[in-house]
Enzyme design. Structure first.
Site, mmCIF file in Angstrom:
data_model
loop_
_atom_site.group_PDB
_atom_site.id
_atom_site.type_symbol
_atom_site.label_atom_id
_atom_site.label_comp_id
_atom_site.label_asym_id
_atom_site.label_seq_id
_atom_site.Cartn_x
_atom_site.Cartn_y
_atom_site.Cartn_z
ATOM 1 N N HIS A 60 8.328 7.274 10.471
ATOM 2 C CA HIS A 60 8.530 8.334 9.477
ATOM 3 C C HIS A 60 7.839 9.588 9.988
ATOM 4 O O HIS A 60 7.267 9.571 11.084
ATOM 5 C CB HIS A 60 8.034 7.904 8.092
ATOM 6 C CG HIS A 60 6.545 7.649 8.010
ATOM 7 N ND1 HIS A 60 5.906 6.684 8.752
ATOM 8 C CD2 HIS A 60 5.572 8.253 7.277
ATOM 9 C CE1 HIS A 60 4.619 6.694 8.461
ATOM 10 N NE2 HIS A 60 4.376 7.641 7.579
ATOM 11 N N ASP A 64 0.349 11.810 11.010
ATOM 12 C CA ASP A 64 -0.428 10.840 11.799
ATOM 13 C C ASP A 64 0.457 10.007 12.733
ATOM 14 O O ASP A 64 -0.032 9.395 13.673
ATOM 15 C CB ASP A 64 -1.311 9.941 10.909
ATOM 16 C CG ASP A 64 -0.573 9.226 9.790
ATOM 17 O OD1 ASP A 64 0.429 9.777 9.288
ATOM 18 O OD2 ASP A 64 -0.991 8.112 9.398
ATOM 19 N N HIS A 65 1.790 10.005 12.498
ATOM 20 C CA HIS A 65 2.703 9.160 13.294
ATOM 21 C C HIS A 65 3.504 9.927 14.342
ATOM 22 O O HIS A 65 4.137 9.313 15.188
ATOM 23 C CB HIS A 65 3.670 8.408 12.364
ATOM 24 C CG HIS A 65 2.950 7.455 11.466
ATOM 25 N ND1 HIS A 65 2.999 6.094 11.647
ATOM 26 C CD2 HIS A 65 2.124 7.674 10.413
ATOM 27 C CE1 HIS A 65 2.235 5.514 10.730
ATOM 28 N NE2 HIS A 65 1.692 6.444 9.973
ATOM 29 N N HIS A 137 8.104 3.636 1.734
ATOM 30 C CA HIS A 137 6.933 4.516 1.810
ATOM 31 C C HIS A 137 7.177 5.687 0.843
ATOM 32 O O HIS A 137 7.997 5.565 -0.071
ATOM 33 C CB HIS A 137 6.766 4.960 3.272
ATOM 34 C CG HIS A 137 5.450 5.589 3.590
ATOM 35 N ND1 HIS A 137 4.271 5.186 3.021
ATOM 36 C CD2 HIS A 137 5.121 6.599 4.450
ATOM 37 C CE1 HIS A 137 3.280 5.932 3.502
ATOM 38 N NE2 HIS A 137 3.776 6.792 4.373
ATOM 39 N N ASP A 207 4.551 2.593 7.988
ATOM 40 C CA ASP A 207 3.855 2.679 6.697
ATOM 41 C C ASP A 207 4.804 2.206 5.601
ATOM 42 O O ASP A 207 5.911 2.745 5.456
ATOM 43 C CB ASP A 207 3.460 4.136 6.391
ATOM 44 C CG ASP A 207 2.312 4.626 7.264
ATOM 45 O OD1 ASP A 207 1.921 3.902 8.196
ATOM 46 O OD2 ASP A 207 1.808 5.747 6.993
ATOM 47 N N HIS A 265 -2.947 0.368 11.364
ATOM 48 C CA HIS A 265 -3.023 1.472 10.395
ATOM 49 C C HIS A 265 -4.224 1.226 9.468
ATOM 50 O O HIS A 265 -4.135 1.247 8.249
ATOM 51 C CB HIS A 265 -1.712 1.561 9.588
ATOM 52 C CG HIS A 265 -1.477 2.914 8.969
ATOM 53 N ND1 HIS A 265 -1.936 3.244 7.711
ATOM 54 C CD2 HIS A 265 -0.829 4.019 9.416
ATOM 55 C CE1 HIS A 265 -1.564 4.490 7.419
ATOM 56 N NE2 HIS A 265 -0.904 4.979 8.440
HETATM 57 ZN ZN LIG Z 1 0.307 6.709 8.328
HETATM 58 ZN ZN LIG Z 2 2.797 7.743 6.063
#
Ligand SMILES: [Zn+2]
Ligand SMILES: [Zn+2]
Length: 304
Positions: A60, A64-65, A137, A207, A265
């Site tokens: 996604h 952070d990804h 998510h 996530d 994570h």
């Molecule tokens: Zn994340």
């Molecule tokens: Zn996320």
């Protein structure tokens, strides 16, 4: 097949953990699942070659990804990469990558192919498939399930000998799927090959809250990488923020009948990995649960 955990934190990095990035090495090629900030440096510090990265699968678009992607692409260009790289992610990935490319000084010197995937899309190569699974998510999100196609059965040399096939090139012909003729009699590959053997398999949740589609798609996988942002005391916050607890990840793994569960994570707020491991181990046997740390790696071997 090896899985390397290059970034195992969630949300923000910590001194011990970099942002999400899981690498799968197979036949000398590397697939990245998520590419958080710092992924390129983590790759450099790992035994993997950055230039061996063929594909990046984004779960996604939370920062952070994905924030590791532009830097990684730029460095590979400075290293004169020639081979194309492919980037996949949920809807909007093409647009996001166009925006990200605006911060680079120049277009990479190699082709970058970007494609939006939708739940249920699958990518197929000669010997494996990767399925995109819709997950749960707070923004459009995908998990991924990689399955190798079944391998040829074992060659039964005894059976071949009994059928009068002489050792040598005819063995290879049979193994390559061709019938051979020995003293006027036809011997078919199925006469000397055992049943097809299972390939290896891996799933990556990204996530997500515990998700039925991911459970179904991950049925029987050898290794499941699942997010575990919270411990039991964060169960409500996990539901609100679209995440899972370690216990919920273990339940997902159990329902899918998956082999090993790797939790990743990990929130920097969690001070002791053992709490995650213990809570997950109340659902699964402890030997099947691993809390990933940066630079851990695991092999996935053939089961047959
Ligand atoms: Zn994340
Ligand atoms: Zn996320």
């Amino acid at each position: 097949m090896e899985v390397h955990f290059l970034g195992t934190s969630g949300g923000v990095p910590s001194p011990a953990r970099s942002l999400p990035c899981t690498a799968l090495k197979r036949n000398g090629r590397v697939l990245l699942f998520d590419c958080g900030e710092g992924a390129q440096r983590q790759l450099m510090m790992s035994p993997l070659s950055m230039m061996a990265v063929d594909c990046i699968f984004l779960s996604h678009h939370h920062g952070d990804h994905v924030t590791g992607v532009p830097g990684l692409l730029q460095t590979m260009s400075l290293f004169s990469r020639q081979r194309p790289i492919r980037v996949f992610g949920p809807e909007g990935t093409v647009t996001m990558m166009e925006r990200m490319s605006s911060i680079q000084d120049a277009e990479p010197c190699y082709p970058v192919e970007v494609r939006d995937l939708h739940p249920g899309d699958s990518l197929e190569s000669e010997d494996m498939t990767i399925l995109a699974v819709g997950t749960d998510h707070t923004v459009p999100s995908l998990g991924y399930v990689l399955r190798e196609k079944p391998r040829q059965g074992r060659f039964d040399a005894d059976a071949a000998r009994k059928l009068g096939v002489p050792e040598g090139p005819l063995y290879s012909d049979l193994q390559n799927g061709s019938s051979v003729t020995v003293t006027g009699r036809v011997v078919r590959p199925e006469d000397v090959l055992g049943p097809a053997r299972r390939g290896r398999s891996f799933s990556y949740s990204g996530d997500t809250r515990p998700c039925a589609a991911f459970i179904e798609a991950s049925e029987g996988v050898d290794l499941m990488v699942h997010e575990a942002t919270f411990t039991d005391d964060g169960t409500d916050r996990a539901a609100e923020s679209g995440h899972s607890t370690a216990r919920q990840a273990a339940e997902v793994c159990k329902q899918a009948g998956a082999g090993t569960l790797v939790l990743t994570h990990i929130s920097p707020r969690i001070e002791d990995d053992l709490v995650l491991e213990n809570e997950a181990s109340e659902v699964l046997e402890a030997r099947n649960v691993v809390v990933a740390r940066d630079f851990d790696s695991l092999r996935i071997d053939y089961s047959e």
